[in-house]
Design a protein around this motif. Structure first.
Motif, short mmCIF file in Angstrom:
data_model
loop_
_atom_site.label_atom_id
_atom_site.label_comp_id
_atom_site.label_asym_id
_atom_site.label_seq_id
_atom_site.Cartn_x
_atom_site.Cartn_y
_atom_site.Cartn_z
N LYS A 1 0.85 -1.14 0.25
CA LYS A 1 0.13 -0.27 0.43
C LYS A 1 1.18 0.77 0.15
CE LYS A 1 -3.73 2.34 2.56
NZ LYS A 1 -4.56 1.71 3.68
N SER A 2 0.21 2.07 -0.45
CA SER A 2 1.61 3.13 -0.98
C SER A 2 0.85 4.76 -0.11
CB SER A 2 0.71 4.35 -2.57
OG SER A 2 1.64 5.12 -2.42
N ASN A 3 1.49 5.08 1.13
CA ASN A 3 1.42 5.80 1.79
C ASN A 3 0.45 7.44 1.37
OD1 ASN A 3 1.80 4.21 3.45
ND2 ASN A 3 3.66 5.60 3.86
N LYS B 1 -0.94 10.15 -1.14
CA LYS B 1 -2.25 10.16 -1.27
C LYS B 1 -2.69 11.55 -2.96
CE LYS B 1 -4.39 8.05 3.04
NZ LYS B 1 -4.70 8.35 3.81
N TYR C 1 -0.81 15.93 -4.23
CA TYR C 1 -0.50 14.96 -3.47
C TYR C 1 0.49 15.24 -2.09
CZ TYR C 1 -0.32 12.62 -8.18
OH TYR C 1 -0.80 12.51 -9.48
N ASP D 1 -4.94 12.71 4.89
CA ASP D 1 -6.34 12.14 4.88
C ASP D 1 -6.53 13.00 3.92
OD1 ASP D 1 -5.14 9.33 6.17
OD2 ASP D 1 -5.70 10.18 8.30
N THR E 1 -8.86 12.63 0.33
CA THR E 1 -7.98 11.71 0.38
C THR E 1 -7.99 10.52 -0.58
OG1 THR E 1 -6.67 11.37 1.50
CG2 THR E 1 -6.28 13.71 0.28
N LYS E 2 -7.13 9.21 -1.80
CA LYS E 2 -7.88 8.42 -1.57
C LYS E 2 -6.18 8.01 -2.41
CE LYS E 2 -8.99 9.38 -7.01
NZ LYS E 2 -9.78 8.79 -7.85
N ASN E 3 -5.86 6.31 -1.37
CA ASN E 3 -4.58 6.12 -2.21
C ASN E 3 -4.40 6.30 -3.95
OD1 ASN E 3 -2.23 4.67 -2.40
ND2 ASN E 3 -3.84 2.89 -1.09
N THR E 4 -3.17 6.45 -4.38
CA THR E 4 -2.41 6.42 -5.14
C THR E 4 -2.74 5.31 -5.99
OG1 THR E 4 -0.77 7.16 -4.89
CG2 THR E 4 -2.50 8.53 -5.49
#
Length: 60
Positions: free
Chosen positions: A2-4, A6, A20, A24, A33-36
């Motif tokens: 999982k990428s930190n 977002k 970016y 949160d 924000t959402k995960n990239t």
């Protein structure tokens, strides 16, 4: 993995370019924000064979 990093979920409506962050919420507009990172690979994907075959046909 999982990428930190977002991205602002509503950047296309509120910003000229992606925002970016590690938080949160977006630092500019306070939206969520959402995960990239892309979705993880699933070896039990029932339609994976068909998707790969279609992708191969498109390349040719």
């Amino acid at each position: 993995m999982k990428s930190n990093i977002k991205i602002c979920a509503s950047w296309q409506k509120k910003h000229e370019q992606p925002v970016y962050t590690l938080a949160d919420t977006c630092p500019k507009c306070n939206s969520v924000t959402k995960n990239t990172a892309p979705a993880p690979f699933d070896p039990t994907d029932a339609y994976g064979e068909y998707r790969r075959a279609l992708k191969q046909r498109v390349r040719e």
